[in-house]
Design an enzyme around this catalytic site. Structure first.
Site, mmCIF file in Angstrom:
data_model
loop_
_atom_site.group_PDB
_atom_site.id
_atom_site.type_symbol
_atom_site.label_atom_id
_atom_site.label_comp_id
_atom_site.label_asym_id
_atom_site.label_seq_id
_atom_site.Cartn_x
_atom_site.Cartn_y
_atom_site.Cartn_z
ATOM 1 N N ARG A 23 1.298 -28.926 -4.126
ATOM 2 C CA ARG A 23 2.410 -27.971 -4.084
ATOM 3 C C ARG A 23 3.001 -27.796 -2.696
ATOM 4 N NH1 ARG A 23 -0.439 -22.828 -5.486
ATOM 5 N NH2 ARG A 23 -1.981 -23.892 -4.235
ATOM 6 N N GLU A 28 -2.020 -20.056 8.809
ATOM 7 C CA GLU A 28 -1.737 -18.871 9.600
ATOM 8 C C GLU A 28 -1.279 -19.364 10.968
ATOM 9 O OE1 GLU A 28 -4.172 -14.960 9.372
ATOM 10 O OE2 GLU A 28 -5.077 -16.204 10.946
ATOM 11 N N GLN A 47 8.202 -10.980 22.159
ATOM 12 C CA GLN A 47 9.475 -11.601 21.782
ATOM 13 C C GLN A 47 9.221 -12.956 21.153
ATOM 14 O OE1 GLN A 47 12.478 -11.312 24.880
ATOM 15 N NE2 GLN A 47 13.262 -13.331 24.368
ATOM 16 N N ASP A 48 9.967 -13.261 20.088
ATOM 17 C CA ASP A 48 9.955 -14.594 19.477
ATOM 18 C C ASP A 48 11.328 -15.210 19.660
ATOM 19 O OD1 ASP A 48 7.383 -14.132 18.589
ATOM 20 O OD2 ASP A 48 7.851 -14.233 16.464
ATOM 21 N N ASN A 49 11.356 -16.499 20.008
ATOM 22 C CA ASN A 49 12.609 -17.240 20.178
ATOM 23 C C ASN A 49 12.569 -18.480 19.296
ATOM 24 O OD1 ASN A 49 13.345 -15.462 22.338
ATOM 25 N ND2 ASN A 49 12.050 -16.659 23.692
ATOM 26 N N ARG A 59 15.165 -29.853 27.566
ATOM 27 C CA ARG A 59 15.289 -28.463 28.024
ATOM 28 C C ARG A 59 14.149 -28.195 29.001
ATOM 29 N NH1 ARG A 59 18.866 -25.497 24.703
ATOM 30 N NH2 ARG A 59 19.304 -26.502 22.710
ATOM 31 N N HIS A 62 11.718 -24.628 32.774
ATOM 32 C CA HIS A 62 12.080 -23.220 32.906
ATOM 33 C C HIS A 62 10.869 -22.324 33.148
ATOM 34 C CE1 HIS A 62 15.539 -24.422 29.989
ATOM 35 N NE2 HIS A 62 15.790 -24.812 31.228
ATOM 36 N N LYS A 71 3.390 -18.208 26.900
ATOM 37 C CA LYS A 71 4.081 -18.655 25.685
ATOM 38 C C LYS A 71 3.120 -19.384 24.755
ATOM 39 C CE LYS A 71 8.269 -19.626 28.315
ATOM 40 N NZ LYS A 71 9.146 -20.680 28.808
ATOM 41 N N TYR A 131 9.052 -20.072 20.057
ATOM 42 C CA TYR A 131 8.303 -19.563 21.202
ATOM 43 C C TYR A 131 7.881 -18.128 20.921
ATOM 44 C CZ TYR A 131 11.879 -22.456 23.716
ATOM 45 O OH TYR A 131 12.768 -23.408 24.138
ATOM 46 N N GLU A 142 15.073 -15.769 35.864
ATOM 47 C CA GLU A 142 14.953 -17.139 35.362
ATOM 48 C C GLU A 142 15.151 -18.160 36.479
ATOM 49 O OE1 GLU A 142 16.383 -19.539 31.479
ATOM 50 O OE2 GLU A 142 17.944 -18.461 32.540
ATOM 51 N N ASP A 168 20.009 -27.116 33.636
ATOM 52 C CA ASP A 168 18.942 -28.094 33.813
ATOM 53 C C ASP A 168 19.357 -29.232 34.736
ATOM 54 O OD1 ASP A 168 17.413 -26.493 32.191
ATOM 55 O OD2 ASP A 168 17.721 -27.710 30.401
#
Length: 181
Positions: A23, A28, A47-49, A59, A62, A71, A131, A142, A168
């Site tokens: 299926r 988790e 925070q979630d991105n 990318r 950073h 992270k 993230y 940043e 970048d």
């Protein structure tokens, strides 16, 4: 969850237990108690991105000099080469990097602690990247180290010229970057 140190001992590869049958599958993706127990890291995520990128997009590298973020990163569609660089001047691993393939197929995740720069290169037609961060995004804090800094000599496994943002393209060389103590 299985936890393995990368070539940089603080950067951890997380492999969830996946339950699957005809299926589909279930796993988790994050549990704070299990994460702390298995990694020894007591992190609180705020925070979630979620990003989506096309093949050949690079990318990074950073980081935030203030409000440094730990992270947990993972890929939910496609595949990337994920890179972390130790930017802590006091570390025996200062300036060293590690890389790992993250994909929707292998379900691997990576814990990148504060004090590290982070980047990824998209290997598949597209990739969706998630993230979890331990501090909020602060645009004023940043920073970006140039992805192709010759001192770092990162093997990005490039297939042609990478697609880069202006930020970048204009990252700083490691020798000129704001760094962690």
């Amino acid at each position: 969850m299985k936890v393995t140190a990368s070539t940089l001992p603080e950067v951890l590869i997380l492999e969830p237990t996946v339950f699957g049958d005809a299926r589909g599958f279930f796993y988790e993706s994050f549990n704070e108690r299990v994460f702390a127990e298995k990694t020894g890291v007591a992190a609180h995520f705020v925070q979630d991105n979620h990003s989506r990128s096309q093949k050949g997009v690079l990318r990074g590298l950073h980081y935030q000099i203030e409000n440094a973020q730990g992270k947990v990163v993972r890929v939910t569609a496609g595949e990337v080469l994920d890179v972390a660089v130790d930017l802590r001047r006091s570390s025996v691993n200062f300036g060293r990097w590690t890389s790992i393939h993250l994909s929707a197929q292998n379900n691997r995740q990576l814990w990148i602690p504060p004090g590290f720069a982070h980047g990824f290169y998209v290997l598949s037609d597209h990739a969706e990247f998630l993230y979890k961060t331990t501090d909020y995004y602060n645009p004023a804090a940043e920073r970006c180290v140039l992805w192709n800094d010759p001192t770092l000599a990162i093997d990005w496994e490039l297939d042609g010229e990478p697609k880069l943002s202006a930020k970048d393209q204009n990252g700083k060389l490691l020798r000129d970057a704001d760094l962690f103590p």
